[in-house]
Design a protein around this motif. Structure first.
Motif, PDB file in Angstrom:
ATOM      1  N   ASP A   1     -13.840   5.323 -10.961  1.00 30.41           N
ATOM      2  CA  ASP A   1     -15.362   5.585 -11.069  1.00 30.41           C
ATOM      3  C   ASP A   1     -15.882   6.126 -12.334  1.00 30.41           C
TER       4      ASP A   1
ATOM      5  N   TYR B   1     -21.523  -1.679  -7.201  1.00 34.79           N
ATOM      6  CA  TYR B   1     -20.622  -2.476  -6.657  1.00 34.79           C
ATOM      7  C   TYR B   1     -19.326  -1.841  -6.483  1.00 34.79           C
ATOM      8  N   ASP B   2     -18.641  -1.325  -5.018  1.00 34.97           N
ATOM      9  CA  ASP B   2     -17.579  -0.526  -4.784  1.00 34.97           C
ATOM     10  C   ASP B   2     -16.464  -1.668  -4.454  1.00 34.97           C
ATOM     11  N   LEU B   3     -15.763  -1.854  -5.415  1.00 33.03           N
ATOM     12  CA  LEU B   3     -14.654  -2.837  -5.049  1.00 33.03           C
ATOM     13  C   LEU B   3     -13.474  -2.004  -4.223  1.00 33.03           C
ATOM     14  N   ARG B   4     -13.370  -2.408  -2.919  1.00 37.99           N
ATOM     15  CA  ARG B   4     -12.443  -2.068  -2.220  1.00 37.99           C
ATOM     16  C   ARG B   4     -11.296  -2.928  -2.055  1.00 37.99           C
ATOM     17  N   LEU B   5     -10.233  -2.723  -2.082  1.00 35.85           N
ATOM     18  CA  LEU B   5      -9.070  -3.540  -2.072  1.00 35.85           C
ATOM     19  C   LEU B   5      -8.662  -4.056  -0.694  1.00 35.85           C
ATOM     20  N   ASP B   6      -8.825  -3.098   0.261  1.00 33.34           N
ATOM     21  CA  ASP B   6      -8.693  -3.273   1.498  1.00 33.34           C
ATOM     22  C   ASP B   6      -9.436  -4.211   2.143  1.00 33.34           C
ATOM     23  N   ALA B   7     -10.723  -4.141   1.949  1.00 33.18           N
ATOM     24  CA  ALA B   7     -11.747  -5.006   2.386  1.00 33.18           C
ATOM     25  C   ALA B   7     -11.614  -6.319   1.443  1.00 33.18           C
TER      26      ALA B   7
ATOM     27  N   ARG C   1       0.884  -1.121  -0.127  1.00 29.82           N
ATOM     28  CA  ARG C   1       0.029   0.003  -0.066  1.00 29.82           C
ATOM     29  C   ARG C   1       0.784   1.341  -0.184  1.00 29.82           C
TER      30      ARG C   1
ATOM     31  N   GLU D   1      -3.742   0.237 -11.533  1.00 27.74           N
ATOM     32  CA  GLU D   1      -4.779   1.331 -11.451  1.00 27.74           C
ATOM     33  C   GLU D   1      -4.221   2.670 -11.498  1.00 27.74           C
TER      34      GLU D   1
END
Length: 333
Positions: free
Chosen positions: A269, A302-308, A195, A257
């Motif tokens: 987005d 859908y919110d792609l959150r890499l941490d989650a 990160r 990204e």
């Protein structure tokens, strides 16, 4: 009788461009400030996402806004000081930060540590593709050839940068009890480093591991946690590689990204919004009923959150590996 001429109505995207242009001119949006996203524009002006995307594209072509990696679309110009990327907060980074930021240090003060830290500074802010020996020299305020007295070339510099980055995090002397807490700590420590330095995950495939001492520290931590559970060496190392590849595999997308955003001029987005008509067409085609049902029930999308996703995947992976590591796999057959 002559037919009266009419002036065609101004396209909606031009009205949006004019409004944002006025905000910039009036000082409401300053250099480095984020401008409204396509989604925000669509809501504020009541237009389609495609129209919002066209407005931002027009502003970008006029040079009023620009897309910055890991930031998004901002007003073009010099960013506020708080937006400048920070060097890693390690004891050895402090002198490098002050020396490299001025770009006026005399050549006789050049050190390998300063070269490495400056290279990391560039890679953190702009990505590994922006790194060059000439660029590092310019940042340090020295002649490009002077760097070669300390490091043979860019490839060697990158390896030194990686080893330094992996060495920024260590493990406690008081080892947590149980293999799972130790493995979780190891995986999360690597994720923290990726990160902080997204370029780290771009350096090579897991089939060609980097022979770096500080990377070995993280491998040693996980291997020692897995030892003593009756696994044969091959199976034990397979488990180790799977755990490592979870952190590494997701982290690959951090730098990609940023690269995609720089290449397309769109945030994730904005890119997804511009594909909304195609996704809608696919959903309405009737060929993908499961996709249509699930996406249709997501509401705001859908919110792609890499941490989650990292945490969810780590838990699922370790749940699946637990019977193997603890020897329950053989007894259950």
């Amino acid at each position: 009788m002559t037919k009266p001429t009419t002036t065609p109505a101004e396209p909606p995207y031009l009205r949006i461009v004019a409004a944002i242009r006025r905000r910039i001119a009036d000082g409401e949006l300053l250099a480095g400030d984020r401008v409204p996203s396509t989604r925000q524009i669509a809501r504020e002006w009541g237009v389609a996402l495609a129209t919002a995307t066209k407005a931002l594209t027009t502003l970008r072509l006029e040079g009023l806004v620009e897309t910055r990696p890991r930031t998004g679309t901002v007003v073009a110009g010099t960013a506020p000081p708080t937006a400048s990327p920070a060097l890693p907060s390690t004891p050895s980074a402090s002198p490098v930060s002050s020396a490299s930021s001025t770009g006026t240090a005399p050549e006789q003060e050049l050190t390998l540590e300063r070269i490495v830290r400056t290279g990391m500074d560039i890679a953190d802010a702009e990505g590994l593709s922006a790194l060059s020996m000439r660029g590092v020299a310019a940042r340090l305020g020295v002649a490009a050839m002077s760097l070669y007295r300390y490091v043979p070339g860019k490839d060697d510099l990158v390896l030194l940068m990686a080893d330094t980055a992996y060495g920024e995090e260590s493990y406690p002397a008081d080892v947590p009890e149980g293999w799972r807490p130790r493995v979780e700590l190891g995986a999360r420590t690597l994720w923290t480093l990726y990160r902080r330095h997204p370029w780290l995950a771009q350096l090579g495939p897991i089939s060609r591991p980097l022979p770096l001492p500080n990377l070995m520290v993280h491998g040693e931590w996980v291997l020692s946690a897995l030892e003593g559970h009756g696994l044969d060496p091959t199976r034990l190392f397979d488990v180790h590689v799977l755990i490592y590849s979870h952190s590494h595999g997701l982290a690959v997308h951090l730098e990609r990204e940023a690269q995609a955003e720089a290449a397309t001029g769109q945030s994730d987005d904005e890119w997804m919004d511009s594909r909304a008509p195609t996704l809608q067409w696919l959903a309405e085609s009737g060929r993908f009923p499961a996709f249509t049902r699930i996406v249709g029930s997501l509401g705001d999308g859908y919110d792609l959150r890499l941490d989650a996703l990292f945490e969810f995947g780590l838990a699922a992976l370790l749940d699946g590996l637990t019977p193997i590591i603890e020897g329950r796999e053989a007894t259950s057959r």
